[in-house]
Design a protein around this motif. Structure first.
Motif, mmCIF file in Angstrom:
data_model
loop_
_atom_site.group_PDB
_atom_site.id
_atom_site.type_symbol
_atom_site.label_atom_id
_atom_site.label_comp_id
_atom_site.label_asym_id
_atom_site.label_seq_id
_atom_site.Cartn_x
_atom_site.Cartn_y
_atom_site.Cartn_z
ATOM 1 N N GLU A 60 0.832 -1.211 0.000
ATOM 2 C CA GLU A 60 0.000 0.000 0.000
ATOM 3 C C GLU A 60 0.862 1.255 0.000
ATOM 4 O O GLU A 60 0.666 2.155 -0.828
ATOM 5 N N THR A 63 3.018 1.785 -3.238
ATOM 6 C CA THR A 63 2.179 2.140 -4.384
ATOM 7 C C THR A 63 1.768 3.611 -4.309
ATOM 8 O O THR A 63 1.901 4.353 -5.291
ATOM 9 N N ASP A 66 4.832 6.023 -4.734
ATOM 10 C CA ASP A 66 5.236 6.138 -6.135
ATOM 11 C C ASP A 66 4.270 7.017 -6.919
ATOM 12 O O ASP A 66 4.686 7.849 -7.730
ATOM 13 N N TYR A 94 -0.397 5.540 -14.377
ATOM 14 C CA TYR A 94 0.204 4.751 -13.296
ATOM 15 C C TYR A 94 -0.688 3.561 -12.936
ATOM 16 O O TYR A 94 -0.196 2.447 -12.747
ATOM 17 N N HIS A 98 0.166 -0.449 -13.183
ATOM 18 C CA HIS A 98 0.109 -1.267 -11.962
ATOM 19 C C HIS A 98 -1.301 -1.815 -11.755
ATOM 20 O O HIS A 98 -1.800 -1.886 -10.636
ATOM 21 N N ILE A 101 -2.380 -4.375 -8.936
ATOM 22 C CA ILE A 101 -2.540 -3.886 -7.554
ATOM 23 C C ILE A 101 -3.866 -3.153 -7.406
ATOM 24 O O ILE A 101 -4.644 -3.417 -6.481
ATOM 25 N N TRP A 118 -4.690 6.476 -0.037
ATOM 26 C CA TRP A 118 -4.679 7.172 -1.323
ATOM 27 C C TRP A 118 -5.424 8.502 -1.229
ATOM 28 O O TRP A 118 -4.932 9.532 -1.680
#
Length: 178
Positions: A60, A63, A66, A94, A98, A101, A118
């Protein structure tokens, strides 16, 4: 705080975890299952992680870190209006890169910790952006904005056949802030 780069073994462990997350209930994921799916010895797993919860938190955090790092570059240039920000485009790129995920955590089995992390990152970045550009936005609007971003991405992942244009998503999401 940026974490050190992942080893190939850690990448394999994380990939196995995400695959399991997408196929079995989260409370059924065990170290043994991750090790079998990788395949590695349990001692190798414990070289990197103390628990499944620590593994999940690492995925988590990395991710979101990034994603924030990529989007932060967008906020370093002068912005005339909010819709000038390419935030949605870079975020969608992004997420696409990914996909495993985001699909696992937003579609296959909702991960509320990931969603909240997030949203908090989005709110922090945009509150700094607005402050630096002399725009005042309260926490409620930022929460609605962050939730809208996550909802739009989740919808796109759930209904890929809809193939929404990033400019359309951008306009809809930023309408909230205007």
């Amino acid at each position: 705080m940026r974490k050190e780069a992942l080893t190939e073994t850690q990448k394999d462990i994380q990939q196995a975890f995400i695959t399991l997350w997408g196929t079995i209930p989260a409370n059924k994921i065990r170290v043994k299952g991750v090790c079998e799916a990788t395949p590695i010895a349990r001692s190798t797993f414990y070289t990197y992680y103390d628990s499944i919860e620590e593994l999940k938190a690492d995925i988590e955090e990395r991710t979101i870190q990034d994603l924030v790092a990529i989007n932060r570059k967008l906020f370093r240039r002068p912005i005339q209006q909010v819709t000038d920000i390419l935030f949605v485009e870079t975020t969608l790129a992004y997420v696409t890169a990914h996909h495993h995920i985001f699909h696992a955590f937003l579609v296959a089995q909702t991960n509320l910790a990931f969603t909240e992390l997030w949203k908090r990152a989005i709110k922090e970045e945009f509150s700094l952006l607005f402050r630096d550009n002399g725009i005042r936005k309260d926490d409620f609007l930022l929460e609605i904005f962050a939730a809208s971003v996550v909802a739009a991405i989740s919808y796109q992942l759930k209904k890929p056949e809809m193939s929404l244009d990033s400019k359309d998503i951008n306009q809809l999401i930023f309408k909230i802030l205007s």
